[in-house]
Enzyme design. Structure first.
Site, PDB file in Angstrom:
ATOM      1  N   CYS A  68       0.842  -1.205   0.000  1.00 41.01           N
ATOM      2  CA  CYS A  68       0.000   0.000   0.000  1.00 41.01           C
ATOM      3  C   CYS A  68       0.877   1.255   0.000  1.00 41.01           C
ATOM      4  CB  CYS A  68      -0.923  -0.071   1.213  1.00 41.01           C
ATOM      5  SG  CYS A  68      -1.709   1.485   1.673  1.00 41.01           S
ATOM      6  N   CYS A  71      -0.019   4.032   2.457  1.00 41.08           N
ATOM      7  CA  CYS A  71       0.344   3.648   3.837  1.00 41.08           C
ATOM      8  C   CYS A  71       1.788   4.050   4.120  1.00 41.08           C
ATOM      9  CB  CYS A  71       0.219   2.138   4.037  1.00 41.08           C
ATOM     10  SG  CYS A  71      -1.455   1.505   3.854  1.00 41.08           S
TER      11      CYS A  71
END
Ligand SMILES: [Zn+2]
Length: 153
Positions: A68, A71
């Site tokens: 991700c 993230c």
């Protein structure tokens, strides 16, 4: 009985001392050398999660995964928040690939997912990356309210 968690080593940003911090439902971790509050940042897995979210201050859980990109973008911002609000919050990082049960429990379908927990219960969540100023605007009033509540109790 499960053995006590071995804790996390947190380096004091003021004097550089490495402190071993175990999960505790009372008080806040302070540097053993200079006694200032430490930025409380830990990584939790399914086994240790419930102990880590039992804290005297609001707990911000960061659900993330290695694939991700957003993230990875907000991870350093969250660590700066933990330093900025040392003594007022705890940051708990959860890798959802390694901890699918926690991802299910908090319905972490879309990440990054930030879940704010007080007294063991979810009180707010934030989905997706955001600039640091937006994250501060989101969390600061909640931390201030929690602090006021703790002072008056
Ligand atoms: Zn120190």
């Amino acid at each position: 009985m499960t053995p006590p968690a071995e804790g996390t080593v947190i380096r004091c940003p003021h004097c550089q001392k490495a402190n071993r911090v175990r999960p505790t439902p009372e008080g806040i971790p302070r540097c053993a050398n200079c006694h200032r509050p430490l930025p409380w940042v830990v990584t939790a897995d399914q086994r240790g999660f419930d102990a880590e979210i039992a804290a005297s201050v609001p707990v911000l859980v960061d659900f993330w995964a290695s694939w991700c990109g957003p993230c990875r973008m907000i991870s350093p911002l969250l660590e700066r928040l933990a330093a900025r609000y040392a003594g007022k919050m705890k940051l708990v990082k959860v890798n959802i690939e390694e901890n699918p049960d926690l991802a299910t429990r908090y319905q972490a379908m879309s990440i990054p997912l930030l879940v704010l927990i007080e007294h063991g219960r979810e009180v707010a969540r934030h989905v997706g990356a955001a600039p640091e100023a937006a994250l501060i605007g989101w969390i600061e009033p909640k931390l201030t309210a929690a602090e006021a509540e703790q002072r008056s109790s």
